[in-house]
Write a protein that holds these residues in place. Structure first.
Motif, short mmCIF file in Angstrom:
data_model
loop_
_atom_site.label_atom_id
_atom_site.label_comp_id
_atom_site.label_asym_id
_atom_site.label_seq_id
_atom_site.Cartn_x
_atom_site.Cartn_y
_atom_site.Cartn_z
N GLU A 1 7.42 19.59 10.71
CA GLU A 1 7.82 20.99 10.74
C GLU A 1 9.29 21.10 11.08
N GLY A 2 10.05 21.83 10.26
CA GLY A 2 11.44 22.10 10.54
C GLY A 2 12.41 21.00 10.14
N TRP A 3 11.92 19.99 9.44
CA TRP A 3 12.78 18.88 9.01
C TRP A 3 12.49 18.56 7.55
N ASP A 4 13.50 18.15 6.82
CA ASP A 4 13.23 17.51 5.54
C ASP A 4 13.75 16.08 5.64
N PHE A 5 13.40 15.27 4.69
CA PHE A 5 13.69 13.84 4.76
C PHE A 5 15.19 13.56 4.88
N SER A 6 16.01 14.38 4.27
CA SER A 6 17.46 14.14 4.33
C SER A 6 18.03 14.36 5.73
N GLN A 7 17.31 15.11 6.56
CA GLN A 7 17.77 15.39 7.92
C GLN A 7 17.29 14.34 8.93
N MET A 8 16.30 13.56 8.53
CA MET A 8 15.69 12.59 9.44
C MET A 8 16.49 11.31 9.49
N SER A 9 16.40 10.65 10.62
CA SER A 9 16.91 9.29 10.74
C SER A 9 16.16 8.41 9.74
N GLY B 1 0.83 -1.21 0.00
CA GLY B 1 0.00 0.00 0.00
C GLY B 1 0.86 1.25 0.00
N PHE B 2 1.89 1.26 0.84
CA PHE B 2 2.81 2.40 0.83
C PHE B 2 3.46 2.53 -0.54
N ALA B 3 3.92 1.42 -1.11
CA ALA B 3 4.62 1.47 -2.40
C ALA B 3 3.72 2.08 -3.49
N ARG B 4 2.44 1.74 -3.45
CA ARG B 4 1.49 2.29 -4.45
C ARG B 4 1.24 3.78 -4.25
N ARG B 5 1.29 4.22 -3.01
CA ARG B 5 0.93 5.60 -2.68
C ARG B 5 2.10 6.40 -2.11
N ALA B 6 3.31 5.97 -2.43
CA ALA B 6 4.51 6.59 -1.84
C ALA B 6 4.57 8.09 -2.06
N ALA B 7 4.25 8.54 -3.26
CA ALA B 7 4.34 9.98 -3.55
C ALA B 7 3.34 10.77 -2.69
N GLU B 8 2.11 10.26 -2.57
CA GLU B 8 1.09 10.94 -1.75
C GLU B 8 1.47 10.93 -0.27
N VAL B 9 1.96 9.77 0.21
CA VAL B 9 2.35 9.65 1.61
C VAL B 9 3.51 10.60 1.90
N ASP B 10 4.51 10.60 1.04
CA ASP B 10 5.67 11.46 1.26
C ASP B 10 5.29 12.94 1.21
N ARG B 11 4.41 13.31 0.32
CA ARG B 11 3.96 14.70 0.25
C ARG B 11 3.24 15.09 1.55
N THR C 1 15.59 5.36 9.97
CA THR C 1 14.69 4.50 10.74
C THR C 1 13.38 5.23 11.01
N ASP C 2 13.48 6.45 11.51
CA ASP C 2 12.28 7.24 11.80
C ASP C 2 11.45 7.45 10.55
N LEU C 3 12.11 7.73 9.44
CA LEU C 3 11.41 7.97 8.20
C LEU C 3 10.63 6.74 7.75
N ALA C 4 11.24 5.56 7.85
CA ALA C 4 10.54 4.33 7.46
C ALA C 4 9.32 4.09 8.35
N VAL C 5 9.47 4.30 9.65
CA VAL C 5 8.34 4.15 10.57
C VAL C 5 7.24 5.14 10.22
N LEU C 6 7.62 6.39 9.99
CA LEU C 6 6.63 7.44 9.67
C LEU C 6 5.93 7.17 8.35
N ARG C 7 6.64 6.68 7.37
CA ARG C 7 6.01 6.38 6.08
C ARG C 7 4.94 5.32 6.22
N LEU C 8 5.25 4.24 6.92
CA LEU C 8 4.26 3.17 7.11
C LEU C 8 3.08 3.66 7.94
N ALA C 9 3.36 4.37 9.02
CA ALA C 9 2.27 4.84 9.89
C ALA C 9 1.40 5.86 9.17
N THR C 10 2.01 6.74 8.38
CA THR C 10 1.23 7.73 7.62
C THR C 10 0.34 7.03 6.61
#
Length: 142
Positions: free
Chosen positions: A67-75, A50-60, A77-86
């Motif tokens: 707030e105050g972070w972009d993906f390159s600044q994030m861990s 589901g994430f793979a199908r909607r990756a662009a929408e989830v990431d947007r 690990t945190d980014l993967a958790v946030l993508r699935l949870a989102t």
């Protein structure tokens, strides 16, 4: 069962995205020694696909929520958790509270010292955006 399924989904997505490993190979690695039943495995696969199908929408949505972070600044690990949870918050019928609780636990287990707090803050902000009608989410089970 769902907590373990979410953890399995996290492992697959993390290896796939961060290790540049083909998705099916990441699945094979993650399933080695995994004792999750078929229902749990199916749920984990549904989250990853589901994430793979909607990756662009989830990431947007995630980029607009953090707030105050972009993906390159994030861990990563945190980014993967946030993508699935989102993905799950937006497109699955899972109630928010248990989903956020498990995401925080996974972040705490695999991430840094402040990962759980960071993930909790981002997902709480996402929930507020959904509750305020800024974002549309799948109807939730009681």
């Amino acid at each position: 069962m769902r907590r373990r399924a979410r953890e399995l989904a996290f492992k697959v997505l993390f290896e796939h995205l961060q290790g540049d490993v083909p998705l099916e190979e990441a699945w094979r690695h993650a399933l080695e020694g995994e004792e999750l039943d078929e229902e749990g495995r199916a749920f984990a696969r549904r989250l990853v696909e589901g994430f793979a199908r909607r990756a662009a929408e989830v990431d947007r949505t995630l980029a607009e929520t953090v707030e105050g972070w972009d993906f390159s600044q994030m861990s990563k690990t945190d980014l993967a958790v946030l993508r699935l949870a989102t993905y799950e918050m937006l497109y699955e019928d899972t109630p928010f509270a248990p989903l956020i609780e498990v995401a925080v636990k996974i972040a705490g287990k695999y991430g840094g010292e402040d990962s759980g707090k960071f993930v909790n803050g981002v997902l709480a902000r996402l929930k507020r955006r959904i509750d305020a009608g800024e974002l549309t989410a799948a109807p939730k089970k009681d």
